[in-house]
Design a protein around this motif. Structure first.
Motif, PDB file in Angstrom:
ATOM      1  N   ASN A 264       0.595  -1.215   0.090  1.00  0.00           N
ATOM      2  CA  ASN A 264      -0.066   0.092   0.257  1.00  0.00           C
ATOM      3  C   ASN A 264       0.818   1.040  -0.165  1.00  0.00           C
ATOM      4  N   ALA A 265       2.137   1.274   0.486  1.00  0.00           N
ATOM      5  CA  ALA A 265       2.931   2.519   0.524  1.00  0.00           C
ATOM      6  C   ALA A 265       3.424   2.562  -0.870  1.00  0.00           C
ATOM      7  N   GLN A 266       3.630   1.446  -1.644  1.00  0.00           N
ATOM      8  CA  GLN A 266       4.101   1.693  -3.113  1.00  0.00           C
ATOM      9  C   GLN A 266       2.751   2.157  -4.123  1.00  0.00           C
ATOM     10  N   TYR A 267       1.292   1.595  -3.797  1.00  0.00           N
ATOM     11  CA  TYR A 267       0.562   1.869  -4.573  1.00  0.00           C
ATOM     12  C   TYR A 267      -0.820   2.106  -3.743  1.00  0.00           C
ATOM     13  N   PRO A 268      -0.889   3.417  -2.981  1.00  0.00           N
ATOM     14  CA  PRO A 268      -1.981   3.774  -2.003  1.00  0.00           C
ATOM     15  C   PRO A 268      -3.146   3.413  -2.702  1.00  0.00           C
ATOM     16  N   GLY A 269      -4.232   2.598  -1.870  1.00  0.00           N
ATOM     17  CA  GLY A 269      -5.514   2.650  -2.309  1.00  0.00           C
ATOM     18  C   GLY A 269      -5.616   1.657  -3.470  1.00  0.00           C
ATOM     19  N   ASP A 270      -4.749   1.058  -3.930  1.00  0.00           N
ATOM     20  CA  ASP A 270      -5.020   0.030  -5.346  1.00  0.00           C
ATOM     21  C   ASP A 270      -5.694  -1.410  -4.717  1.00  0.00           C
ATOM     22  N   ALA A 271      -6.573  -1.747  -5.436  1.00  0.00           N
ATOM     23  CA  ALA A 271      -7.194  -3.009  -5.251  1.00  0.00           C
ATOM     24  C   ALA A 271      -6.106  -3.974  -5.399  1.00  0.00           C
ATOM     25  N   GLY A 272      -4.853  -3.844  -5.942  1.00  0.00           N
ATOM     26  CA  GLY A 272      -4.061  -4.942  -5.848  1.00  0.00           C
ATOM     27  C   GLY A 272      -3.236  -5.317  -4.616  1.00  0.00           C
ATOM     28  N   VAL A 273      -3.602  -4.336  -3.885  1.00  0.00           N
ATOM     29  CA  VAL A 273      -2.979  -4.405  -2.160  1.00  0.00           C
ATOM     30  C   VAL A 273      -3.756  -5.886  -1.768  1.00  0.00           C
ATOM     31  N   LEU A 274      -4.887  -5.793  -1.998  1.00  0.00           N
ATOM     32  CA  LEU A 274      -6.069  -6.791  -1.466  1.00  0.00           C
ATOM     33  C   LEU A 274      -5.977  -8.144  -2.216  1.00  0.00           C
ATOM     34  N   ALA A 275      -5.806  -7.787  -3.569  1.00  0.00           N
ATOM     35  CA  ALA A 275      -5.844  -8.898  -4.490  1.00  0.00           C
ATOM     36  C   ALA A 275      -4.821  -9.700  -4.367  1.00  0.00           C
ATOM     37  N   THR A 276      -3.808  -9.208  -4.042  1.00  0.00           N
ATOM     38  CA  THR A 276      -2.306 -10.015  -3.942  1.00  0.00           C
ATOM     39  C   THR A 276      -2.118 -10.711  -2.424  1.00  0.00           C
ATOM     40  N   SER A 313       8.052 -13.252 -26.336  1.00  0.00           N
ATOM     41  CA  SER A 313       6.846 -12.431 -26.456  1.00  0.00           C
ATOM     42  C   SER A 313       6.956 -11.302 -25.682  1.00  0.00           C
ATOM     43  N   ASP A 314       6.301 -10.436 -25.756  1.00  0.00           N
ATOM     44  CA  ASP A 314       6.120  -9.123 -24.737  1.00  0.00           C
ATOM     45  C   ASP A 314       4.655  -9.068 -24.540  1.00  0.00           C
ATOM     46  N   ASN A 315       3.977  -9.921 -24.426  1.00  0.00           N
ATOM     47  CA  ASN A 315       2.643  -9.818 -24.322  1.00  0.00           C
ATOM     48  C   ASN A 315       2.039 -10.020 -22.873  1.00  0.00           C
ATOM     49  N   VAL A 316       1.415  -9.025 -22.350  1.00  0.00           N
ATOM     50  CA  VAL A 316       1.073  -8.988 -20.951  1.00  0.00           C
ATOM     51  C   VAL A 316      -0.541  -8.176 -20.951  1.00  0.00           C
ATOM     52  N   VAL A 317      -1.153  -8.866 -20.031  1.00  0.00           N
ATOM     53  CA  VAL A 317      -2.426  -8.153 -19.622  1.00  0.00           C
ATOM     54  C   VAL A 317      -2.384  -7.817 -18.002  1.00  0.00           C
ATOM     55  N   ASN A 318      -2.729  -6.725 -17.610  1.00  0.00           N
ATOM     56  CA  ASN A 318      -2.557  -6.043 -16.422  1.00  0.00           C
ATOM     57  C   ASN A 318      -4.023  -5.919 -15.607  1.00  0.00           C
ATOM     58  N   ALA A 319      -4.020  -5.795 -14.363  1.00  0.00           N
ATOM     59  CA  ALA A 319      -5.353  -5.715 -13.615  1.00  0.00           C
ATOM     60  C   ALA A 319      -5.076  -4.879 -12.478  1.00  0.00           C
ATOM     61  N   ALA A 320      -3.875  -4.561 -12.257  1.00  0.00           N
ATOM     62  CA  ALA A 320      -3.836  -3.515 -10.816  1.00  0.00           C
ATOM     63  C   ALA A 320      -2.382  -2.948 -10.858  1.00  0.00           C
ATOM     64  N   PHE A 321      -1.921  -2.093  -9.959  1.00  0.00           N
ATOM     65  CA  PHE A 321      -0.615  -1.470  -9.862  1.00  0.00           C
ATOM     66  C   PHE A 321      -0.338  -0.695 -11.133  1.00  0.00           C
ATOM     67  N   ASP A 322      -1.469  -0.097 -11.605  1.00  0.00           N
ATOM     68  CA  ASP A 322      -1.315   0.716 -12.821  1.00  0.00           C
ATOM     69  C   ASP A 322      -2.175   1.660 -12.715  1.00  0.00           C
ATOM     70  N   ALA A 323      -2.091   2.809 -13.816  1.00  0.00           N
ATOM     71  CA  ALA A 323      -3.446   3.790 -13.679  1.00  0.00           C
ATOM     72  C   ALA A 323      -4.580   2.985 -14.238  1.00  0.00           C
ATOM     73  N   PRO A 324      -5.657   3.549 -13.393  1.00  0.00           N
ATOM     74  CA  PRO A 324      -7.046   3.047 -13.754  1.00  0.00           C
ATOM     75  C   PRO A 324      -7.315   3.183 -15.407  1.00  0.00           C
ATOM     76  N   GLU A 325      -7.124   4.402 -15.757  1.00  0.00           N
ATOM     77  CA  GLU A 325      -7.298   4.550 -17.295  1.00  0.00           C
ATOM     78  C   GLU A 325      -6.661   3.553 -18.071  1.00  0.00           C
ATOM     79  N   SER A 326      -5.733   3.135 -17.696  1.00  0.00           N
ATOM     80  CA  SER A 326      -4.816   1.981 -18.594  1.00  0.00           C
ATOM     81  C   SER A 326      -5.506   0.639 -18.284  1.00  0.00           C
ATOM     82  N   LEU A 327      -5.918   0.134 -17.048  1.00  0.00           N
ATOM     83  CA  LEU A 327      -6.768  -1.005 -16.637  1.00  0.00           C
ATOM     84  C   LEU A 327      -7.962  -1.138 -17.170  1.00  0.00           C
ATOM     85  N   ALA A 328      -8.638   0.015 -17.383  1.00  0.00           N
ATOM     86  CA  ALA A 328     -10.225  -0.210 -17.778  1.00  0.00           C
ATOM     87  C   ALA A 328     -10.406  -1.228 -18.759  1.00  0.00           C
TER      88      ALA A 328
END
Length: 456
Positions: A264-276, A313-328
């Motif tokens: 949470n210190a790294q990504y305050p309030g990010d859902a990834g804190v709980l998801a991980t 490959s450089d394919n990746v799909v992200n779901a947290a620890f990034d900007a919400p507009e990128s994750l949407a």
């Protein structure tokens, strides 16, 4: 230059991401002097996250002595010579079948998964600007750094150490056993509040299954984008409770509490804190230990220096620890693609094995359940183990000196190269390799060379 050299020094590529270690604290940055060369200087304000060694277009290697020539173009001049059995296996491409990397990680990477081949082909057709290749990306990681507690990161203000005394790498890998997740959902009210659907949480706790796990996890991640303030409020409440000494009431609760504070210190309030912290296994690797992550498997590396290798490959799909507009645009695909394998962390362990083509017994093998590569680690010391000989393999090999200074000699033409830390080489198939440590490092006079190869 002859078209058929057998020991070819490479100019690797670097990648700068904000999760990478800064300046000279980064192993990737320190290796850059010889991995990149040609005037490379460390900028202490930059984050040096990765060194890439391969032919992928997002970070292709070039010839060190002729930087205008890419490794791919050299291979294209005589694919049979430079690729051997790899060309017979994949005759439609002249790329090296793997991408070899060094990573230096300061904070959590995005919560991510890499698509299987079928999904990768669909994603490339749909969004070729973000998915530049149609390949899958199973990968391995091997810890190569010093214990985290002893490194410079531990001197930073607010740094939270999570791990054992000899832990050299940490990361989140795969889902915890379903019963463990059930306990967290029952005992940590802030987690249920962040999910925001009491009936859904109850359906999981009453009958844990991968189907209900998918629904619960997907709801949390979607709310991390669509209801970020509500999720952040739940995380803030949990953090306050932990800081006041409140117990989480779950197995390994003290460690989980430290993880919540750290991430949470790294990504305050990010859902990834709980998801991980509450859904995923926390992997702690000692130096030399490895993990394997298959396609469509959830993961997020947290801290440490690693060797990483994957299918090209450089394919990746992200779901947290990034900007919400990128994750949407990614969360729906992410939730649908995951395997939801829920096992103890040992399920993802990749054993270190004796390498049968090691003549002196100083090289270990990391052999994942895939066809594209095997990773090797050669450990030398200047006192009693200065040399190693590796038998020829049937495909291309890339090596990097990560500690000490070594002389490499190949059997064809008896070509030689002296490489200091960071030096990278490409070796065509059919070559025996002789490694001689010229200068060791530290009290033990240690030397290390890491390799990726096909056909071992």
């Amino acid at each position: 230059m002859s078209a058929h050299k057998n020991l070819i020094r490479l100019k690797a590529a670097t990648q700068e991401y904000d999760w990478g270690k800064s300046g000279s604290t980064s192993l990737a940055g320190r290796l850059g002097k010889n991995a990149i060369g040609h005037g490379f200087q460390i900028d202490e304000s930059k984050s040096y996250a990765e060194i890439w060694m391969g032919t992928h277009p997002n970070g292709p290697a070039h010839l060190f002595d002729d930087p205008s020539t890419s490794l791919l173009s050299l291979i294209s001049s005589d694919p049979t010579f430079y690729l051997g059995e790899a060309l017979r296996k994949w005759p439609s491409t002249v790329h090296i079948p793997y991408l070899f990397k060094v990573l230096s990680i300061k904070k959590a990477l995005p919560l991510q998964a890499h698509p299987d081949k079928g999904l990768a082909e669909q994603l490339q057709l749909k969004d070729p600007s973000n998915f530049v290749d149609p390949n899958h990306k199973p990968e391995i990681a091997v810890a190569i750094g010093e214990p985290l507690k002893a490194t410079g990161a531990g001197t930073e203000d607010g740094y939270v150490h999570v791990g054992d005394e000899d832990t050299a790498f940490t990361g989140f890998v795969g889902f915890r056993p379903l019963e463990d997740i059930k306990v967290s959902l029952q005992k940590v009210p802030e987690l249920a509040h962040a999910i925001g659907d009491a009936m859904l949480v109850a359906s999981f706790t009453q009958n844990p299954s991968t189907d209900t796990l998918k629904r619960v996890y997907g709801t949390l991640l979607r709310r991390g984008v669509e209801a970020r303030d509500e999720v952040a409020a739940a995380i803030s409440k949990l953090e306050q409770r932990i800081r006041k000494g409140g117990s989480l009431g779950v197995p390994d609760g003290d460690e989980l509490a430290r993880l919540v504070l750290k991430v949470n210190a790294q990504y305050p309030g990010d859902a990834g804190v709980l998801a991980t912290a509450f859904f995923m296994n926390f992997a702690k690797l000692k130096k030399g230990e490895g993990i394997y992550i298959g396609a469509d498997e959830v993961h997020a590396y947290l801290e440490g220096d690693i060797i990483e290798c994957m299918a090209i490959s450089d394919n990746v799909v992200n779901a947290a620890f990034d900007a919400p507009e990128s994750l949407a645009s990614q969360v729906k695909t992410f939730v649908e693609m995951l395997t939801y394998t829920a096992r103890p962390v040992s399920h993802w362990a990749l054993p270190r094995e004796a390498y049968p083509h090691s003549c002196e017994g100083r090289t270990s093998k990391y052999d994942p359940p895939m066809e594209e590569f095997v990773v090797l680690g050669t450990m030398l010391d200047s006192k009693s183990a200065k040399e190693e000989r590796l038998g020829a393999v049937k495909g291309p090999t890339i090596g990097i000196v990560t500690k000490g200074k070594a002389r490499l000699t190949v059997s064809r033409g008896h070509e030689q190269l002296e490489l200091d830390e960071g030096g990278v080489v490409f070796i065509p198939p059919g070559n025996d390799i002789h490694v001689e440590l010229l200068e060791g490092r530290g009290a033990e006079g240690a030397g290390e060379v890491w390799w990726s190869c096909f056909g071992a």
